[in-house]
Design a protein around this motif. Structure first.
Motif, PDB file in Angstrom:
ATOM      1  N   ASN A 137     -14.532  -0.327   4.267  1.00  0.00           N
ATOM      2  CA  ASN A 137     -15.312  -0.408   5.613  1.00  0.00           C
ATOM      3  C   ASN A 137     -14.371   0.243   6.686  1.00  0.00           C
ATOM      4  OD1 ASN A 137     -16.354  -1.247   8.091  1.00  0.00           O
ATOM      5  ND2 ASN A 137     -17.496  -2.750   7.214  1.00  0.00           N
ATOM      6  N   LEU A 138     -14.877   1.368   7.042  1.00  0.00           N
ATOM      7  CA  LEU A 138     -13.986   2.178   8.306  1.00  0.00           C
ATOM      8  C   LEU A 138     -14.184   2.055   9.588  1.00  0.00           C
ATOM      9  CD1 LEU A 138     -14.729   5.715   6.366  1.00  0.00           C
ATOM     10  CD2 LEU A 138     -12.623   4.358   6.188  1.00  0.00           C
ATOM     11  N   LEU A 139     -15.070   0.973   9.694  1.00  0.00           N
ATOM     12  CA  LEU A 139     -15.624   0.626  11.043  1.00  0.00           C
ATOM     13  C   LEU A 139     -15.043  -0.618  11.696  1.00  0.00           C
ATOM     14  CD1 LEU A 139     -19.031   2.290  11.441  1.00  0.00           C
ATOM     15  CD2 LEU A 139     -16.781   3.423  11.584  1.00  0.00           C
ATOM     16  N   LYS A 140     -15.030  -1.776  10.725  1.00  0.00           N
ATOM     17  CA  LYS A 140     -14.704  -3.161  11.300  1.00  0.00           C
ATOM     18  C   LYS A 140     -13.389  -3.164  11.851  1.00  0.00           C
ATOM     19  CE  LYS A 140     -13.417  -4.997   6.806  1.00  0.00           C
ATOM     20  NZ  LYS A 140     -13.949  -6.283   5.923  1.00  0.00           N
ATOM     21  N   THR A 141     -13.172  -4.494  12.512  1.00  0.00           N
ATOM     22  CA  THR A 141     -11.847  -4.681  13.318  1.00  0.00           C
ATOM     23  C   THR A 141     -10.841  -4.709  12.164  1.00  0.00           C
ATOM     24  OG1 THR A 141     -12.699  -5.532  15.050  1.00  0.00           O
ATOM     25  CG2 THR A 141     -10.554  -6.150  14.606  1.00  0.00           C
ATOM     26  N   GLY A 142      -9.657  -4.335  12.103  1.00  0.00           N
ATOM     27  CA  GLY A 142      -8.696  -4.433  11.032  1.00  0.00           C
ATOM     28  C   GLY A 142      -8.742  -3.416   9.888  1.00  0.00           C
ATOM     29  N   ALA A 143      -9.803  -2.349   9.811  1.00  0.00           N
ATOM     30  CA  ALA A 143     -10.177  -1.302   8.859  1.00  0.00           C
ATOM     31  C   ALA A 143      -8.778  -0.588   8.792  1.00  0.00           C
ATOM     32  CB  ALA A 143     -11.523  -0.589   9.116  1.00  0.00           C
ATOM     33  N   THR A 144      -8.388  -0.298   7.581  1.00  0.00           N
ATOM     34  CA  THR A 144      -7.392   0.605   7.197  1.00  0.00           C
ATOM     35  C   THR A 144      -7.507   2.160   6.536  1.00  0.00           C
ATOM     36  OG1 THR A 144      -6.763  -0.470   5.002  1.00  0.00           O
ATOM     37  CG2 THR A 144      -5.857  -1.432   6.791  1.00  0.00           C
ATOM     38  N   GLY A 145      -8.938   2.383   6.355  1.00  0.00           N
ATOM     39  CA  GLY A 145      -9.111   3.839   5.676  1.00  0.00           C
ATOM     40  C   GLY A 145      -8.997   3.622   4.236  1.00  0.00           C
ATOM     41  N   PHE A 146      -9.033   4.868   3.582  1.00  0.00           N
ATOM     42  CA  PHE A 146      -8.598   4.716   2.187  1.00  0.00           C
ATOM     43  C   PHE A 146      -8.161   6.200   1.815  1.00  0.00           C
ATOM     44  CE2 PHE A 146     -12.813   6.632   2.877  1.00  0.00           C
ATOM     45  CZ  PHE A 146     -12.898   7.663   2.052  1.00  0.00           C
ATOM     46  N   GLN A 147      -7.824   6.163   0.489  1.00  0.00           N
ATOM     47  CA  GLN A 147      -7.598   7.441   0.064  1.00  0.00           C
ATOM     48  C   GLN A 147      -8.202   8.004  -1.248  1.00  0.00           C
ATOM     49  OE1 GLN A 147      -3.004   6.766  -0.632  1.00  0.00           O
ATOM     50  NE2 GLN A 147      -2.834   8.046   1.159  1.00  0.00           N
ATOM     51  N   ALA A 148      -8.645   9.264  -1.518  1.00  0.00           N
ATOM     52  CA  ALA A 148      -9.388   9.407  -2.627  1.00  0.00           C
ATOM     53  C   ALA A 148      -8.482  10.534  -3.575  1.00  0.00           C
ATOM     54  CB  ALA A 148     -10.614  10.422  -2.288  1.00  0.00           C
ATOM     55  N   LEU A 149      -8.546  10.566  -4.855  1.00  0.00           N
ATOM     56  CA  LEU A 149      -7.793  11.371  -5.725  1.00  0.00           C
ATOM     57  C   LEU A 149      -8.239  12.950  -5.476  1.00  0.00           C
ATOM     58  CD1 LEU A 149      -8.239   9.450  -8.900  1.00  0.00           C
ATOM     59  CD2 LEU A 149      -6.093   9.660  -7.502  1.00  0.00           C
ATOM     60  N   ALA A 150      -7.316  13.687  -5.528  1.00  0.00           N
ATOM     61  CA  ALA A 150      -7.712  15.089  -5.461  1.00  0.00           C
ATOM     62  C   ALA A 150      -7.163  15.939  -6.363  1.00  0.00           C
ATOM     63  CB  ALA A 150      -6.699  15.584  -3.888  1.00  0.00           C
ATOM     64  N   ASN A 151      -6.310  15.602  -7.310  1.00  0.00           N
ATOM     65  CA  ASN A 151      -6.064  16.466  -8.471  1.00  0.00           C
ATOM     66  C   ASN A 151      -5.972  15.652  -9.622  1.00  0.00           C
ATOM     67  OD1 ASN A 151      -3.755  15.260  -8.134  1.00  0.00           O
ATOM     68  ND2 ASN A 151      -2.592  17.099  -7.763  1.00  0.00           N
ATOM     69  N   ALA A 152      -5.958  16.430 -10.809  1.00  0.00           N
ATOM     70  CA  ALA A 152      -5.886  15.791 -12.103  1.00  0.00           C
ATOM     71  C   ALA A 152      -4.778  14.991 -12.540  1.00  0.00           C
ATOM     72  CB  ALA A 152      -6.166  16.851 -13.206  1.00  0.00           C
ATOM     73  N   SER A 153      -3.598  15.297 -11.784  1.00  0.00           N
ATOM     74  CA  SER A 153      -2.443  14.555 -12.090  1.00  0.00           C
ATOM     75  C   SER A 153      -2.296  13.364 -11.191  1.00  0.00           C
ATOM     76  CB  SER A 153      -1.127  15.419 -11.689  1.00  0.00           C
ATOM     77  OG  SER A 153      -1.124  15.921 -10.456  1.00  0.00           O
ATOM     78  N   GLY A 154      -3.202  13.187 -10.124  1.00  0.00           N
ATOM     79  CA  GLY A 154      -3.140  11.990  -9.376  1.00  0.00           C
ATOM     80  C   GLY A 154      -1.990  12.079  -8.421  1.00  0.00           C
ATOM     81  N   VAL A 155      -1.128  13.091  -8.160  1.00  0.00           N
ATOM     82  CA  VAL A 155      -0.284  13.094  -7.168  1.00  0.00           C
ATOM     83  C   VAL A 155      -0.883  13.583  -5.713  1.00  0.00           C
ATOM     84  CG1 VAL A 155       1.510  13.246  -8.860  1.00  0.00           C
ATOM     85  CG2 VAL A 155       0.494  15.568  -7.851  1.00  0.00           C
ATOM     86  N   SER A 156      -1.871  13.995  -5.754  1.00  0.00           N
ATOM     87  CA  SER A 156      -2.328  14.646  -4.408  1.00  0.00           C
ATOM     88  C   SER A 156      -3.723  13.762  -4.040  1.00  0.00           C
ATOM     89  CB  SER A 156      -2.791  16.159  -4.506  1.00  0.00           C
ATOM     90  OG  SER A 156      -3.447  16.503  -3.388  1.00  0.00           O
ATOM     91  N   THR A 157      -3.882  13.564  -2.749  1.00  0.00           N
ATOM     92  CA  THR A 157      -4.902  12.626  -2.508  1.00  0.00           C
ATOM     93  C   THR A 157      -5.467  13.124  -1.155  1.00  0.00           C
ATOM     94  OG1 THR A 157      -3.243  10.828  -1.128  1.00  0.00           O
ATOM     95  CG2 THR A 157      -3.917  10.386  -3.365  1.00  0.00           C
ATOM     96  N   LEU A 158      -6.679  12.882  -0.790  1.00  0.00           N
ATOM     97  CA  LEU A 158      -7.214  12.941   0.478  1.00  0.00           C
ATOM     98  C   LEU A 158      -7.456  11.798   1.236  1.00  0.00           C
ATOM     99  CD1 LEU A 158      -9.989  15.717  -0.375  1.00  0.00           C
ATOM    100  CD2 LEU A 158      -7.967  16.211   0.770  1.00  0.00           C
ATOM    101  N   THR A 159      -6.720  11.445   2.488  1.00  0.00           N
ATOM    102  CA  THR A 159      -6.845  10.545   3.326  1.00  0.00           C
ATOM    103  C   THR A 159      -7.947  10.426   4.408  1.00  0.00           C
ATOM    104  OG1 THR A 159      -4.563  10.258   2.874  1.00  0.00           O
ATOM    105  CG2 THR A 159      -5.480   9.079   4.897  1.00  0.00           C
TER     106      THR A 159
END
Length: 277
Positions: A137-159
């Motif tokens: 939940n990106l809108l409620k009070t206290g929301a912190t966002g998230f990170q999605a995987l961006a490459n096969a090695s898992g070291v890169s993410t999209l925030t």
């Protein structure tokens, strides 16, 4: 010239060796046709098989990346839908607050407007608290966002950062007790609503940018997976048209080999003619 012997039939040996070689080639060709692959196991070509396995591992990992990105896109889209609802509620609240600023407004009318205003205000909390997808939940009070995987090695993410639209926050400055029951309260509420409308619009613009970035990366990952799969196919897939033609040639060769072996096996019987009177 081969000697005539009943103990050792060299011609039959040669014919059998050639027939065995043809049978081995025929088996390999049939296996390629059955599997559709020229490299079906490490026994066929160890180096190529190892390369293909490494690429298959990357393809599987990219599948997980795509799933992560898809979940991210869905979470942002849910947040945007809820944010647009909040924006619409604020527009209605502005109408109520502006109407309540009328000095000639009777007390009973202002009370009725305030009830509508409060209902709209409280609905913002309901909308933001329920803007949830897969636990994000990106809108409620206290929301912190998230990170999605961006490459096969898992070291890169999209925030994707949170855009809190709860009452009394940075974006929606309307408080949980905001009221338009008085002229002074209506003036303060109108100021808060106007600021909230601008802030929510900016937050939705940021969410839209993030959603577009996630969708663009999903498209890229899909194309990358297709390219890798095509590369693996080039390495291990058999040319079935070529293999079909080769199969027919080998079947003919096999028949000729059987006939050659049969002829070679008859040569010792020719020795008997030397002893006939």
């Amino acid at each position: 010239m081969l000697s005539s012997s009943v103990n050792t039939n060299v011609g039959a040996m040669i014919a059998l060796q050639n027939l065995n070689a043809t049978n081995a080639d025929l088996f390999a060709t049939q296996n390629r046709i059955n599997t559709g692959k020229k490299v079906a196991s490490a026994k066929d070509n160890g180096a190529i098989w190892a390369i293909a396995q490494g690429q298959r591992a990357d393809i599987g990992a990219l599948g997980a990346v795509k799933q992560s990105l898809d979940r991210g896109v869905a979470a942002v889209d849910v947040a945007m839908a809820a944010g647009e609802t909040v924006s619409d509620l604020l527009l209605q609240m502005k109408e109520k607050a502006l109407a309540a600023k009328d000095p000639s407004m009777k007390t009973a009318s202002r009370v009725a407007l305030n009830e509508d205003f409060a209902a709209l205000r409280d609905q913002i909390t309901s909308v933001t608290d329920n803007a949830d997808f897969n636990g994000v939940n990106l809108l409620k009070t206290g929301a912190t966002g998230f990170q999605a995987l961006a490459n096969a090695s898992g070291v890169s993410t999209l925030t994707v950062g949170a855009e809190v639209l709860g009452l009394g926050g940075t974006n929606v400055t309307v408080t949980t007790t905001q009221s338009i029951s008085t002229l002074t309260g209506a003036t303060a509420a109108l100021t808060a609503v106007n600021a909230s409308i601008d802030n929510v619009s900016a937050a939705l613009a940021r969410l839209g940018t993030k959603s577009k970035a996630l969708e663009t990366h999903v498209t890229f990952i899909g194309k990358l997976m297709d390219s890798l799969e095509a590369g693996v196919g080039n390495l291990v897939d058999a040319d079935l048209a070529k293999e079909s033609a080769k199969l027919q040639a080998l079947q003919t060769k096999q028949q000729l080999g059987v006939q050659a072996l049969s002829i070679a096996n008859q040569s010792p019987q020719l020795v008997l003619s030397l002893f006939r009177g």
